[in-house]
Scaffold this active site. Sequence first.
Site, PDB file in Angstrom:
ATOM      1  N   LEU A  25       0.805  -1.217   0.000  1.00 58.37           N
ATOM      2  CA  LEU A  25       0.000   0.000   0.000  1.00 58.37           C
ATOM      3  C   LEU A  25       0.837   1.265   0.000  1.00 58.37           C
ATOM      4  O   LEU A  25       1.905   1.319   0.609  1.00 58.37           O
ATOM      5  CB  LEU A  25      -0.921  -0.004   1.225  1.00 58.37           C
ATOM      6  CG  LEU A  25      -1.863  -1.207   1.363  1.00 58.37           C
ATOM      7  CD1 LEU A  25      -2.714  -1.067   2.617  1.00 58.37           C
ATOM      8  CD2 LEU A  25      -2.737  -1.377   0.128  1.00 58.37           C
ATOM      9  N   GLU A  83       0.167   5.886  -0.510  1.00 62.76           N
ATOM     10  CA  GLU A  83      -0.800   6.933  -0.200  1.00 62.76           C
ATOM     11  C   GLU A  83      -1.990   6.921  -1.154  1.00 62.76           C
ATOM     12  O   GLU A  83      -3.103   7.306  -0.776  1.00 62.76           O
ATOM     13  CB  GLU A  83      -0.106   8.302  -0.225  1.00 62.76           C
ATOM     14  CG  GLU A  83      -0.991   9.471   0.192  1.00 62.76           C
ATOM     15  CD  GLU A  83      -1.533   9.352   1.600  1.00 62.76           C
ATOM     16  OE1 GLU A  83      -2.642   9.884   1.847  1.00 62.76           O
ATOM     17  OE2 GLU A  83      -0.867   8.732   2.459  1.00 62.76           O
ATOM     18  N   HIS A  85      -3.540   4.218  -2.339  1.00 65.52           N
ATOM     19  CA  HIS A  85      -4.482   3.265  -1.762  1.00 65.52           C
ATOM     20  C   HIS A  85      -5.151   3.837  -0.511  1.00 65.52           C
ATOM     21  O   HIS A  85      -6.364   3.686  -0.308  1.00 65.52           O
ATOM     22  CB  HIS A  85      -3.762   1.971  -1.365  1.00 65.52           C
ATOM     23  CG  HIS A  85      -3.114   1.236  -2.483  1.00 65.52           C
ATOM     24  ND1 HIS A  85      -1.745   1.105  -2.596  1.00 65.52           N
ATOM     25  CD2 HIS A  85      -3.642   0.578  -3.546  1.00 65.52           C
ATOM     26  CE1 HIS A  85      -1.450   0.396  -3.664  1.00 65.52           C
ATOM     27  NE2 HIS A  85      -2.580   0.064  -4.262  1.00 65.52           N
ATOM     28  N   GLN A 116      -4.286 -12.124 -13.624  1.00 71.35           N
ATOM     29  CA  GLN A 116      -4.108 -10.904 -14.418  1.00 71.35           C
ATOM     30  C   GLN A 116      -2.659 -10.650 -14.806  1.00 71.35           C
ATOM     31  O   GLN A 116      -2.340  -9.610 -15.367  1.00 71.35           O
ATOM     32  CB  GLN A 116      -4.681  -9.693 -13.683  1.00 71.35           C
ATOM     33  CG  GLN A 116      -3.989  -9.312 -12.398  1.00 71.35           C
ATOM     34  CD  GLN A 116      -4.795  -8.305 -11.601  1.00 71.35           C
ATOM     35  OE1 GLN A 116      -5.841  -8.633 -11.038  1.00 71.35           O
ATOM     36  NE2 GLN A 116      -4.318  -7.066 -11.544  1.00 71.35           N
ATOM     37  N   GLY A 165      -8.633   3.668  -8.094  1.00 70.83           N
ATOM     38  CA  GLY A 165      -7.821   4.837  -8.404  1.00 70.83           C
ATOM     39  C   GLY A 165      -7.884   5.186  -9.880  1.00 70.83           C
ATOM     40  O   GLY A 165      -7.822   4.306 -10.752  1.00 70.83           O
ATOM     41  N   GLN A 166      -7.980   6.480 -10.169  1.00 68.83           N
ATOM     42  CA  GLN A 166      -8.047   6.948 -11.548  1.00 68.83           C
ATOM     43  C   GLN A 166      -6.735   6.727 -12.295  1.00 68.83           C
ATOM     44  O   GLN A 166      -6.713   6.781 -13.528  1.00 68.83           O
ATOM     45  CB  GLN A 166      -8.438   8.429 -11.577  1.00 68.83           C
ATOM     46  CG  GLN A 166      -8.643   9.019 -12.961  1.00 68.83           C
ATOM     47  CD  GLN A 166      -9.749   8.334 -13.748  1.00 68.83           C
ATOM     48  OE1 GLN A 166     -10.789   8.000 -13.203  1.00 68.83           O
ATOM     49  NE2 GLN A 166      -9.520   8.128 -15.040  1.00 68.83           N
ATOM     50  N   GLN A 168      -8.723   0.452 -16.341  1.00 67.01           N
ATOM     51  CA  GLN A 168      -9.361  -0.470 -15.409  1.00 67.01           C
ATOM     52  C   GLN A 168     -10.685   0.097 -14.899  1.00 67.01           C
ATOM     53  O   GLN A 168     -11.689  -0.618 -14.814  1.00 67.01           O
ATOM     54  CB  GLN A 168      -8.435  -0.758 -14.231  1.00 67.01           C
ATOM     55  CG  GLN A 168      -9.058  -1.620 -13.146  1.00 67.01           C
ATOM     56  CD  GLN A 168      -8.075  -1.953 -12.052  1.00 67.01           C
ATOM     57  OE1 GLN A 168      -7.343  -2.927 -12.142  1.00 67.01           O
ATOM     58  NE2 GLN A 168      -8.044  -1.137 -11.012  1.00 67.01           N
ATOM     59  N   SER A 192       2.687   4.445  -7.312  1.00 70.21           N
ATOM     60  CA  SER A 192       2.479   3.097  -7.812  1.00 70.21           C
ATOM     61  C   SER A 192       3.305   2.136  -6.969  1.00 70.21           C
ATOM     62  O   SER A 192       4.427   2.468  -6.551  1.00 70.21           O
ATOM     63  CB  SER A 192       2.919   2.992  -9.277  1.00 70.21           C
ATOM     64  OG  SER A 192       2.982   1.633  -9.692  1.00 70.21           O
TER      65      SER A 192
END
Length: 284
Positions: free
Chosen positions: A33, A35, A37, A61, A150-151, A156, A188
């Site tokens: 994780l 920031e 997340h 995936q 998350g954008q 996704q 990321s």
Amino acid sequence: MKVISQVAELRMLLKNARQANQTVGLVPTMGYLHEGHLTLMRQAKREQDVVVASIFVNPLQFGPNEDYAVYPRNLERDGELAAGAGVDILFTPRVEDMYPQGYENVLSFVEVTGITKKLCGASRPGHFRGVTTVVAKLFNIARPDAAYFGQKDAQQVAVIKRMVADLNMDIRIVAVPIVREADGLALSSRNVFLNPAERQAALVLHRSLELAGDLLAAGQRDAAGIKAAMAGLINKEPLAAIEYISLCDLKFLEELAEIESAALIAIAVKIGKTRLIDNRIWRG
């Protein structure tokens, strides 16, 4: 915060929550994780009574030559961060909990066609089928009122929204803006793979998106010209290798020739051996 790995136990807890008229928010993650997340989790906590965050590195995936085996994992650290962000239940299933028959033997998949073949899907065949299958499983297990994504993973988000709409899933999908470092690098989990020189080189992604925004603000509307300018900037960085630059519509991810209104500006670039993605939305 309760930490649960068993599907049946999570279902029972959330059944009790719903019977008490509590709303449920789900934050699906693959862990390690950061920031970004935590921002999702805090927003979910503001909006829902019970927040479930899942940590599951989903083998379906990842392609055969991708980084599943070395994807960063640190469950103890993640648990501390999730608790601090207000998560009520941390769901940490094992692969055998999510795929009791073995993930290699799965015969049933959830697949969104069309938009999954573009952008990241063009170079990662099967990736989004793995994403939609595991997210559908998590939705079936948790039955959340809302799920938070998350954008930064714009494709996704588009794929999940389409799956929910097409399959009449009664779940609100909340896209939360990208969280960046002070210098602009999008957060990321894969940033941990960057050495200091690569970390500096990775700033070219954000700079190229800023350049695109500046060109659009100045009146440039020709997508090919904007992409060429972005490519020229990125190619000046020796450690960067472009996978794609896209200016596309927000719903179907179709490439645009002229930018008339809203558009998604999306890029994928390898910095050394690490594949990074970033994007921004132009609203006109």
